[in-house]
Design a protein around this motif. Sequence first.
Motif, short mmCIF file in Angstrom:
data_model
loop_
_atom_site.label_atom_id
_atom_site.label_comp_id
_atom_site.label_asym_id
_atom_site.label_seq_id
_atom_site.Cartn_x
_atom_site.Cartn_y
_atom_site.Cartn_z
N GLU A 200 44.27 38.42 28.05
CA GLU A 200 45.42 37.55 28.32
C GLU A 200 45.42 37.01 29.73
O GLU A 200 45.82 35.89 29.99
N ASP A 201 44.92 37.77 30.69
CA ASP A 201 44.97 37.33 32.10
C ASP A 201 43.58 37.03 32.64
O ASP A 201 43.31 37.26 33.81
N ALA A 202 42.71 36.53 31.76
CA ALA A 202 41.33 36.27 32.22
C ALA A 202 41.30 35.19 33.30
O ALA A 202 42.09 34.25 33.27
N LYS A 203 40.38 35.36 34.24
CA LYS A 203 40.19 34.33 35.28
C LYS A 203 39.37 33.18 34.69
O LYS A 203 38.91 33.26 33.56
N LYS A 204 39.15 32.14 35.51
CA LYS A 204 38.41 30.96 35.02
C LYS A 204 36.96 31.35 34.66
O LYS A 204 36.35 32.15 35.38
N ALA A 205 36.45 30.76 33.58
CA ALA A 205 35.05 31.04 33.19
C ALA A 205 34.11 30.47 34.26
O ALA A 205 34.31 29.34 34.73
N GLN A 206 33.06 31.24 34.64
CA GLN A 206 32.19 30.81 35.74
C GLN A 206 30.80 30.38 35.26
O GLN A 206 29.98 29.92 36.05
N GLY A 207 30.50 30.57 33.98
CA GLY A 207 29.16 30.24 33.48
C GLY A 207 28.13 31.24 33.98
O GLY A 207 28.40 32.03 34.89
N PRO A 208 26.89 31.18 33.46
CA PRO A 208 25.84 32.14 33.85
C PRO A 208 25.49 32.06 35.34
O PRO A 208 24.90 32.98 35.89
#
Length: 222
Positions: free
Chosen positions: A147-155
Amino acid sequence: MTRIASDTMREQLKVYFIMGSVNCAKPPAEVLAEAIAGGITLFQFREKGSGALVGEQKYELAKQLQHICREHGIPFIVNDDVELALALDADGVHIGQEDEDARIVRAKIGDKILGVSAHNLEEARAAMDAGADYIGVGPIYPTKSKEDAKKAQGPEIIRLLRRHGIAIPLVAIGGVTADNAGEVIAAGADGVSVISAIASASSPETAARQLVRAVQSSKKGA
Ligand SMILES: Cc1ncsc1CCOP(=O)(O)O
Ligand SMILES: C=C1C=NC(C)=NC1=N
Ligand SMILES: [Mg+2]
């Protein structure tokens, strides 16, 4: 007992299944048994989010899932709840940046496996200094399971950490599937950690098997 060797840790991180009752379309015990049949290498009990069990019910589910892991020689890790991990004599714990300080947890759990979440170079270095056996890095891709995931950063974040000498066993997490697991391993992760790719699959066994194949073929290619 001594601390787990990093090569052993890297092996165990290959296909690291995480789940709790809220993630499962079928009874959790069934999902876990299927995932193990499909070849997962490590399991984390993560009872969290809206609708998660608490107290006695959480304890009983954890015990049931730990029993299944023990029957198949799969290490059992508990997320967040260090007291529960100690009460069950679990194989280890995973903590995030907002949980208890990693040094304090290490003192409490002795030589059990200690996993720490890291989102950047500073957190990765701090986790290593605190005595983590592995770091969980993500979310790599968008995820609906936290629910509180940070922004996806990619590989790219994995390549960055490896480029800066972060050599600790590292598992990538967040939106990982059999389709993108290869690029995550190619970026330098030792394994992939998933919730929904297995827990909400119609066949958790097939989903696990596809992840195992994706990770293996990427490592061969490396
Ligand atoms: C626990 C956690 N930490 C970062 S993303 C995430 C959720 C991963 O779930 P999914 O594999 O379903 O994206
Ligand atoms: C947040 C998390 C990050 N990484 C792993 C392996 N587990 C978690 N619960
Ligand atoms: Mg946490």
